[in-house]
Design an enzyme around this catalytic site. Structure first.
Site, PDB file in Angstrom:
ATOM      1  N   LYS A  42       0.813  -1.203   0.000  1.00  0.00           N
ATOM      2  CA  LYS A  42       0.000   0.000   0.000  1.00  0.00           C
ATOM      3  C   LYS A  42       0.853   1.261   0.000  1.00  0.00           C
ATOM      4  CE  LYS A  42      -2.324  -1.529   3.756  1.00  0.00           C
ATOM      5  NZ  LYS A  42      -3.269  -1.691   4.851  1.00  0.00           N
ATOM      6  N   GLY A  43       2.101   1.130   0.404  1.00  0.00           N
ATOM      7  CA  GLY A  43       2.959   2.289   0.648  1.00  0.00           C
ATOM      8  C   GLY A  43       3.118   3.245  -0.526  1.00  0.00           C
ATOM      9  N   GLU A  96       7.554   1.985  -6.632  1.00  0.00           N
ATOM     10  CA  GLU A  96       7.670   1.481  -5.257  1.00  0.00           C
ATOM     11  C   GLU A  96       7.933   2.663  -4.333  1.00  0.00           C
ATOM     12  OE1 GLU A  96       7.209  -0.325  -2.810  1.00  0.00           O
ATOM     13  OE2 GLU A  96       8.262  -2.223  -2.942  1.00  0.00           O
ATOM     14  N   ASP A  97       7.542   2.540  -3.077  1.00  0.00           N
ATOM     15  CA  ASP A  97       7.804   3.632  -2.137  1.00  0.00           C
ATOM     16  C   ASP A  97       9.257   3.632  -1.675  1.00  0.00           C
ATOM     17  OD1 ASP A  97       7.415   1.262  -0.750  1.00  0.00           O
ATOM     18  OD2 ASP A  97       6.153   2.118   0.812  1.00  0.00           O
ATOM     19  N   ASP A 100      14.387  -1.146   0.325  1.00  0.00           N
ATOM     20  CA  ASP A 100      15.036  -1.322   1.628  1.00  0.00           C
ATOM     21  C   ASP A 100      15.926  -2.572   1.583  1.00  0.00           C
ATOM     22  OD1 ASP A 100      15.282  -0.482   4.392  1.00  0.00           O
ATOM     23  OD2 ASP A 100      13.956  -2.106   4.945  1.00  0.00           O
ATOM     24  N   PHE A 151      14.400   4.949  10.051  1.00  0.00           N
ATOM     25  CA  PHE A 151      13.022   4.540   9.771  1.00  0.00           C
ATOM     26  C   PHE A 151      12.191   5.776   9.477  1.00  0.00           C
ATOM     27  CE2 PHE A 151       8.762   2.977  10.286  1.00  0.00           C
ATOM     28  CZ  PHE A 151       8.846   1.770   9.619  1.00  0.00           C
ATOM     29  N   VAL A 152      11.630   5.833   8.274  1.00  0.00           N
ATOM     30  CA  VAL A 152      10.890   7.018   7.849  1.00  0.00           C
ATOM     31  C   VAL A 152       9.406   6.712   7.667  1.00  0.00           C
ATOM     32  CG1 VAL A 152      12.848   8.196   6.788  1.00  0.00           C
ATOM     33  CG2 VAL A 152      11.532   6.566   5.425  1.00  0.00           C
ATOM     34  N   ASP A 158       4.314   3.927   6.306  1.00  0.00           N
ATOM     35  CA  ASP A 158       3.645   3.814   7.605  1.00  0.00           C
ATOM     36  C   ASP A 158       4.544   3.267   8.694  1.00  0.00           C
ATOM     37  OD1 ASP A 158       3.696   1.085   6.500  1.00  0.00           O
ATOM     38  OD2 ASP A 158       2.453   0.591   8.229  1.00  0.00           O
TER      39      ASP A 158
HETATM   40  P1  IMP Z   1      12.094  -4.348   1.508  1.00  0.00           P
HETATM   41  O1  IMP Z   1      12.800  -4.562   2.816  1.00  0.00           O
HETATM   42  O2  IMP Z   1      12.991  -3.722   0.488  1.00  0.00           O
HETATM   43  O3  IMP Z   1      11.483  -5.629   1.033  1.00  0.00           O
HETATM   44  O4  IMP Z   1      10.919  -3.332   1.817  1.00  0.00           O
HETATM   45  C1  IMP Z   1       9.704  -3.835   2.273  1.00  0.00           C
HETATM   46  C2  IMP Z   1       8.736  -2.787   2.662  1.00  0.00           C
HETATM   47  O5  IMP Z   1       9.071  -2.377   3.982  1.00  0.00           O
HETATM   48  C3  IMP Z   1       8.691  -1.486   1.874  1.00  0.00           C
HETATM   49  O6  IMP Z   1       7.923  -1.576   0.700  1.00  0.00           O
HETATM   50  C4  IMP Z   1       8.002  -0.590   2.914  1.00  0.00           C
HETATM   51  O7  IMP Z   1       6.614  -0.784   2.869  1.00  0.00           O
HETATM   52  C5  IMP Z   1       8.583  -1.115   4.202  1.00  0.00           C
HETATM   53  N1  IMP Z   1       9.677  -0.250   4.678  1.00  0.00           N
HETATM   54  C6  IMP Z   1      10.998  -0.391   4.541  1.00  0.00           C
HETATM   55  N2  IMP Z   1      11.678   0.612   5.130  1.00  0.00           N
HETATM   56  C7  IMP Z   1      10.734   1.427   5.655  1.00  0.00           C
HETATM   57  C8  IMP Z   1      10.775   2.665   6.390  1.00  0.00           C
HETATM   58  O8  IMP Z   1      11.827   3.273   6.679  1.00  0.00           O
HETATM   59  N3  IMP Z   1       9.569   3.168   6.758  1.00  0.00           N
HETATM   60  C9  IMP Z   1       8.375   2.587   6.473  1.00  0.00           C
HETATM   61  N4  IMP Z   1       8.286   1.442   5.777  1.00  0.00           N
HETATM   62  C10 IMP Z   1       9.451   0.870   5.378  1.00  0.00           C
HETATM   63 MG    MG Z   2       5.722  -0.964   0.415  1.00  0.00          MG
END
Ligand code: IMP
Ligand code: MG
Length: 179
Positions: A42-43, A96-97, A100, A151-152, A158
């Protein structure tokens, strides 16, 4: 400032300026490709709505909703809702938002590639390269902002489903998630 926010990392104005810059690049890239623009829920919703309006070319919109699960031996991703378009032979742009650890994007790209599109590219608003899991080699093609390992929240992102409606990206006070 909203309760729980330590400081603003990216203001509304900085975000909108960068989206216009990316929009010019993506408009040129996709001018005659009629891409399917896939948002990862949803981000991404806030970024998605602003970003597509700066891509001044014919395009189709679609969404995928994925979430992570914790299995007994490993953690992985599961599809809660797949895209509805047939993307075989089509150009796909993933929005993508945040990039990470890389688990979500790697999973998303592999899932979409299996549908045999003509191309798949990634545009992420935020990139947190320090958090990347070893072994993940995928690169985002377009990045809004490279950010430090904090963490943002806000602008779609969210913490416990809160803060998504903030118009800026802020750093959360550690005491909020340490409670
Ligand atoms: P991934 O770790 O790259 O698989 O990211 C997974 C998901 O974690 C992202 O799409 C976000 O929804 C969430 N996420 C990662 N880092 C942050 C952050 O700093 N704040 C909020 N959500 C995050
Ligand atoms: Mg996301």
């Amino acid at each position: 400032m909203e309760q729980g926010i330590d400081k603003i990392l990216l203001t509304e104005e900085q975000i909108q300026t960068r989206i216009r810059e990316l929009g010019a690049v993506l408009t040129a890239e996709y001018a005659d490709k009629n891409p399917v623009i896939v948002g990862v829920l949803k981000g991404v919703v806030v970024f998605y709505a602003d970003m597509i309006r700066q891509i001044k070319a014919p395009c189709q919109i679609d969404f995928m909703w994925i979430s992570s699960y914790k299995g007994t031996v490993s953690s992985g991703m599961t599809i809660r809702q797949d895209i509805s378009a047939d993307i075989r032979g089509r150009h796909v742009l993933i929005l993508e938002d945040i990039y990470d650890t890389g688990n979500s994007l790697t999973f998303t790209v592999e899932h979409l590639l299996a549908k045999e599109p003509a191309s798949v590219k990634i545009c992420t608003l935020l990139d947190k390269p320090e958090r990347r899991k070893p072994g993940i080699t995928l690169q985002a093609d377009y990045v809004g902002f490279t950010i430090p390992n904090e963490f943002v929240v806000g602008y779609g992102l969210d913490y416990n489903e809160q803060y998504r409606n903030l118009p800026y990206v802020g750093i959360l006070k550690p005491e909020v998630y340490e409670k």
